[in-house]
Enzyme design. Structure first.
Site, PDB file in Angstrom:
ATOM      1  N   ALA A  32       0.768  -1.240   0.000  1.00  7.98           N
ATOM      2  CA  ALA A  32       0.000   0.000   0.000  1.00  7.98           C
ATOM      3  C   ALA A  32       0.805   1.300   0.000  1.00  7.98           C
ATOM      4  O   ALA A  32       0.280   2.339  -0.369  1.00  7.98           O
ATOM      5  CB  ALA A  32      -0.967   0.000   1.174  1.00  7.98           C
ATOM      6  N   GLY A  58       0.497   5.173  -0.452  1.00  7.39           N
ATOM      7  CA  GLY A  58      -0.902   5.341  -0.058  1.00  7.39           C
ATOM      8  C   GLY A  58      -1.821   5.928  -1.124  1.00  7.39           C
ATOM      9  O   GLY A  58      -2.962   6.273  -0.821  1.00  7.39           O
ATOM     10  N   ASP A  71       4.060  -9.137   6.848  1.00 10.14           N
ATOM     11  CA  ASP A  71       4.292  -9.928   5.644  1.00 10.14           C
ATOM     12  C   ASP A  71       2.926 -10.314   5.079  1.00 10.14           C
ATOM     13  O   ASP A  71       1.987 -10.553   5.848  1.00 10.14           O
ATOM     14  CB  ASP A  71       5.044 -11.220   6.003  1.00 10.14           C
ATOM     15  CG  ASP A  71       6.492 -10.929   6.307  1.00 10.14           C
ATOM     16  OD1 ASP A  71       7.023  -9.943   5.751  1.00 10.14           O
ATOM     17  OD2 ASP A  71       7.077 -11.667   7.113  1.00 10.14           O
ATOM     18  N   ASP A  96      -1.176  -4.323  -5.561  1.00  2.01           N
ATOM     19  CA  ASP A  96      -0.496  -3.370  -6.449  1.00  2.01           C
ATOM     20  C   ASP A  96       0.989  -3.718  -6.323  1.00  2.01           C
ATOM     21  O   ASP A  96       1.705  -3.165  -5.501  1.00  2.01           O
ATOM     22  CB  ASP A  96      -0.804  -1.944  -5.968  1.00  2.01           C
ATOM     23  CG  ASP A  96      -0.284  -0.892  -6.930  1.00  2.01           C
ATOM     24  OD1 ASP A  96      -0.305  -1.139  -8.151  1.00  2.01           O
ATOM     25  OD2 ASP A  96       0.149   0.169  -6.460  1.00  2.01           O
ATOM     26  N   CYS A 136       2.944  -1.274 -12.361  1.00  5.55           N
ATOM     27  CA  CYS A 136       3.253  -0.117 -13.205  1.00  5.55           C
ATOM     28  C   CYS A 136       4.323  -0.537 -14.204  1.00  5.55           C
ATOM     29  O   CYS A 136       5.305   0.152 -14.411  1.00  5.55           O
ATOM     30  CB  CYS A 136       3.658   1.090 -12.372  1.00  5.55           C
ATOM     31  SG  CYS A 136       5.068   0.808 -11.328  1.00  5.55           S
TER      32      CYS A 136
HETATM   33  N1  SAM Z   1      -0.061   0.937  -3.863  1.00  8.57           N
HETATM   34  C1  SAM Z   1       0.922   1.980  -3.663  1.00  8.57           C
HETATM   35  C2  SAM Z   1       0.317   3.319  -4.020  1.00  8.57           C
HETATM   36  O1  SAM Z   1      -0.626   3.365  -4.831  1.00  8.57           O
HETATM   37  O2  SAM Z   1       0.740   4.340  -3.465  1.00  8.57           O
HETATM   38  C3  SAM Z   1       2.194   1.700  -4.419  1.00  8.57           C
HETATM   39  C4  SAM Z   1       2.756   0.337  -4.095  1.00  8.57           C
HETATM   40  S1  SAM Z   1       4.305  -0.051  -4.825  1.00  8.57           S
HETATM   41  C5  SAM Z   1       3.888  -0.300  -6.482  1.00  8.57           C
HETATM   42  C6  SAM Z   1       4.590  -1.661  -4.210  1.00  8.57           C
HETATM   43  C7  SAM Z   1       4.816  -1.789  -2.722  1.00  8.57           C
HETATM   44  O3  SAM Z   1       5.075  -3.160  -2.428  1.00  8.57           O
HETATM   45  C8  SAM Z   1       6.014  -1.006  -2.198  1.00  8.57           C
HETATM   46  O4  SAM Z   1       5.599  -0.133  -1.184  1.00  8.57           O
HETATM   47  C9  SAM Z   1       6.946  -2.078  -1.648  1.00  8.57           C
HETATM   48  O5  SAM Z   1       7.604  -1.679  -0.466  1.00  8.57           O
HETATM   49  C10 SAM Z   1       6.016  -3.233  -1.394  1.00  8.57           C
HETATM   50  N2  SAM Z   1       6.717  -4.553  -1.413  1.00  8.57           N
HETATM   51  C11 SAM Z   1       7.988  -4.807  -1.791  1.00  8.57           C
HETATM   52  N3  SAM Z   1       8.258  -6.115  -1.650  1.00  8.57           N
HETATM   53  C12 SAM Z   1       7.153  -6.710  -1.174  1.00  8.57           C
HETATM   54  C13 SAM Z   1       6.818  -8.030  -0.807  1.00  8.57           C
HETATM   55  N4  SAM Z   1       7.696  -9.020  -0.930  1.00  8.57           N
HETATM   56  N5  SAM Z   1       5.581  -8.278  -0.324  1.00  8.57           N
HETATM   57  C14 SAM Z   1       4.689  -7.267  -0.233  1.00  8.57           C
HETATM   58  N6  SAM Z   1       4.951  -5.994  -0.575  1.00  8.57           N
HETATM   59  C15 SAM Z   1       6.155  -5.701  -1.035  1.00  8.57           C
END
Ligand code: SAM
Length: 454
Positions: A111, A114, A161, A178, A231
């Protein structure tokens, strides 16, 4: 841009997917300026009647140029969120899949910072709930700051996690993943991302997405919806993962309305609709989204055994004092955690309790403050809450310069304030608290949020 050339292997994968002519158009677009867009907070601001609206978002608008958001107090008060336009398509998916009054329980699994959490928080209403999870601690804290600033009060921010959330079986009506991805769609906005990209990174991201999805799939209720987004453009992370979901879990298609005039590339993987945003076709960054339904079946909600008992109920006098501070106290359930008091929307409170007792919660509901001699000493999140009751404290509506000085934690002229706690506002929008004691002022704006250098 020459400092960051597009990787050859990326160029090849574009040509294979789109043909040489379309690929060349995409590369040219990646060297243009990114459009600027913001999304209004429907709970806090009146959005403009003019201006160009993002076609797939009720609250999204394009700006003609990029102002200094840091120097706009309305930004700090949560009147809008700066979000690139393609990501706002989550709103279109949501609106075609959920009725206005449905108030679902939503998990936004990846998230931070945000953008999509604040969007979902605007959509699910007071009876709905958004659980915004971020696995990286520092990013979860930023997410919590943005959620508090948005101020709707229907969000729980967790730092776990994905598998910890998977333990809440059949708990959510909608899960948004996402996913962390290879970021091809960010090659324009963040050209440095081009240097980090490689075919190996694409493979690693695709494998990680599948791990994340398998960790959390159990948390989706039968008949519930999963939105998977990235993205990035490549098929391995996008359609490949959607295909994997269908093959592994028997995920089913949903129907989504998408106007062809928008320029979004609408595709299908075994009838599951997919949406790809190319910057040479839409006014936004690169983005991909797909929506799938978990097959109907017996719903057996199961939550982990509580690790701790967190909440205690305030007594009657405490409840009465807390009730003075919110506009609709009948909608709220007040709860005590240690010496702090929180307000939650009543409908979502049982779920909040179950989550808080099993997860690492960073922020939830509305932190109201502590009670001293029966009187509330309000905390910053209460000032940000959209339904703060009118007239509990005096308000000081500041000019632009005065408001910026407040946000920088500089001196405020005491003659602008009444004795005791005051709510600082700018154009009527609350920014925070300040306390006047005679000729002295105690600026209560959180140090970590202050405007530091401008
Ligand atoms: N949804 C957010 C927004 O709209 O502002 C952007 C999210 S960004 C594309 C992906 C997120 O996944 C990052 O904040 C990252 O820290 C997190 N992430 C990285 N590795 C991950 C993992 N193994 N499991 C879950 N989340 C992870």
């Amino acid at each position: 841009m020459s400092e960051y050339p597009l990787p050859d292997a990326f160029r090849r994968s574009c040509e294979e997917r789109m043909g040489a002519v379309e690929a060349a158009r995409l590369w040219a677009a990646l060297d243009t300026l990114s459009p600027v867009s913001i999304r209004y907070n429907p709970y806090k601001s009146t959005q403009p009647t003019g201006g160009r609206q993002v076609p797939w978002s009720r609250y999204g608008y394009y700006l003609e140029d990029r102002p200094s958001f840091t120097l706009d107090p309305l930004f700090h008060g949560g009147a809008y969120y700066v979000q690139e336009a393609s990501s706002m398509f989550i709103e279109q998916l949501y609106r075609t899949l959920f009725a206005e009054a449905e108030a679902p329980r939503v998990l936004d699994l990846c998230a931070a910072p945000g953008g999509k959490t604040t969007l979902l928080s605007s959509l699910v209403g007071a009876d709905g709930l958004v659980v915004a999870n971020e696995v990286i601690r520092a990013r979860a804290l930023t997410l919590a700051d943005n959620v508090r600033k948005w101020g709707i009060g229907n969000v729980v921010v967790t730092n776990n996690d994905p598998a910890h959330l998977g333990a809440y079986e059949h708990f959510f009506d909608l899960i948004l993943v996402d996913a962390p991805c290879s970021g091809e769609g960010m090659f324009r906005k963040t050209p440095e991302a081009r240097n980090e990209w490689s075919p190996e990174a694409v493979k690693l991201c695709a494998a990680r997405d599948r791990r994340i999805l398998s960790d959390v799939w159990a948390a989706l209720r039968p008949g519930g919806v999963l939105i998977f987004s990235t993205c990035t453009f490549n098929e391995e992370e996008n359609e490949g993962t959607v295909r994997w979901l269908i093959e592994t879990y028997g995920a089913e298609p949903v129907e989504v309305v998408c106007d062809p005039a928008w320029g979004v590339e609408c595709g299908q993987v075994a009838e599951v609709p997919t949406f790809r945003f190319y910057p040479h076709r839409v006014e936004g960054e690169g983005f991909f989204a797909a929506a799938l339904r978990k097959s109907e079946g017996r719903c057996r909600e199961r939550v982990p055994k509580p690790r701790k008992s967190l909440f205690t109920e305030p007594n009657k006098a405490e409840r009465m004092e807390l009730a003075r501070w919110v506009g609709q106290p009948d909608w709220m359930q007040f709860a005590r955690v240690g010496d702090s008091f929180y307000a939650y929307y009543r409908a979502a409170f049982p779920a909040v309790r179950q989550l808080a007792e099993g997860l690492s919660v960073v922020a939830s509901g509305v932190l109201c403050g502590g009670l001293y001699g029966g009187k509330l000493k309000p905390e910053h999140p209460l000032a940000m809450f959209h339904d703060l009751a009118a007239g509990v404290t005096p308000r000081a509506d500041l000019t632009l310069e005065e408001a910026l000085d407040y946000l920088r934690k500089k001196e405020t002229d005491p003659s602008l304030l009444q004795e005791g706690i005051n709510l600082v506002t700018y154009e009527g929008l609350p920014l925070g608290w300040i306390k006047r004691i005679g000729r002295r002022c105690n600026n209560l704006y959180p140090m970590g949020l202050r405007i530091a250098h401008l």
